[in-house]
Write a protein that holds these residues in place. Structure first.
Motif, short mmCIF file in Angstrom:
data_model
loop_
_atom_site.label_atom_id
_atom_site.label_comp_id
_atom_site.label_asym_id
_atom_site.label_seq_id
_atom_site.Cartn_x
_atom_site.Cartn_y
_atom_site.Cartn_z
N GLY A 79 0.79 -1.22 0.00
CA GLY A 79 0.00 0.00 0.00
C GLY A 79 0.83 1.27 0.00
N ARG A 80 2.09 1.15 0.36
CA ARG A 80 2.99 2.32 0.35
C ARG A 80 3.52 2.64 -1.05
N ILE A 81 3.33 1.72 -1.98
CA ILE A 81 3.80 1.95 -3.35
C ILE A 81 2.89 2.97 -4.02
N SER A 125 -3.95 1.33 -4.42
CA SER A 125 -5.05 1.80 -3.59
C SER A 125 -5.59 0.73 -2.64
N GLY A 126 -5.19 -0.52 -2.84
CA GLY A 126 -5.63 -1.57 -1.93
C GLY A 126 -5.06 -2.91 -2.34
N LEU A 164 -2.80 -13.25 -4.45
CA LEU A 164 -2.50 -11.88 -4.05
C LEU A 164 -3.16 -10.96 -5.08
N VAL A 165 -4.02 -10.07 -4.60
CA VAL A 165 -4.76 -9.15 -5.46
C VAL A 165 -4.34 -7.73 -5.09
N VAL A 166 -3.98 -6.94 -6.11
CA VAL A 166 -3.58 -5.55 -5.87
C VAL A 166 -4.42 -4.65 -6.78
N ILE A 167 -5.04 -3.65 -6.16
CA ILE A 167 -5.89 -2.69 -6.87
C ILE A 167 -5.07 -1.41 -7.02
N THR A 168 -4.97 -0.89 -8.25
CA THR A 168 -4.11 0.27 -8.50
C THR A 168 -4.83 1.37 -9.27
N ILE A 197 5.39 -2.73 -9.82
CA ILE A 197 4.37 -3.45 -9.06
C ILE A 197 4.47 -4.96 -9.31
N ARG A 198 4.83 -5.36 -10.51
CA ARG A 198 4.99 -6.80 -10.79
C ARG A 198 6.13 -7.39 -9.96
N ILE A 199 7.24 -6.67 -9.88
CA ILE A 199 8.38 -7.14 -9.07
C ILE A 199 7.96 -7.25 -7.60
N GLU A 200 7.32 -6.21 -7.09
CA GLU A 200 6.90 -6.21 -5.68
C GLU A 200 5.86 -7.29 -5.41
#
Length: 118
Positions: free
Chosen positions: A13-15, A19-20, A89-93, A102-105
């Motif tokens: 979330g710090r990236i 947003s979530g 792992l789901v990331v909303i951006t 973001i892919r690396i992280e």
């Protein structure tokens, strides 16, 4: 374990542009989530599980397996999903996210989640 996964999600979330994020089980249930209040995390979890499962089967059928990542891209943002062993792992951006970063992280974070869930 939950506290450690929560830490991983807080770090994501710090990236800039994230947003979530959530870790959901392959069954669609939330393992841990860190999303804004205007997002229905249970609905996102269920839909992410369905989308990821369908994409896995599609990749297998097209001889592209194992599936590495799924991305849903809309006009206002992206949702990325990556296999995390027993979970997803789901990331909303935002739309302007640095996809390489973001892919690396996400890969690093997914490895940490896999270690925790096994």
């Amino acid at each position: 374990m939950v506290e450690m996964i929560e830490r991983i999600l807080k770090d994501l979330g710090r990236i800039n542009g994230v947003s979530g994020s959530l870790v959901v089980g392959k069954d669609g249930l939330i393992i841990e989530s860190e999303v804004p209040g205007d997002i229905d995390s249970e609905l996102v979890a269920a839909m992410s599980s369905a989308v990821f499962g369908t994409a896995e089967r599609s990749a297998e059928e097209m001889k592209h397996d194992p599936l590495q990542q799924v991305m849903i891209e809309g006009e206002k943002g992206k949702t990325l999903m990556i296999d995390a062993g027993e979970g997803i792992l789901v990331v909303i951006t935002d739309i302007e996210i640095n996809l390489g970063l973001i892919r690396i992280e996400m890969r690093r974070s997914a490895e940490r989640v896999i270690d925790m869930l096994t």
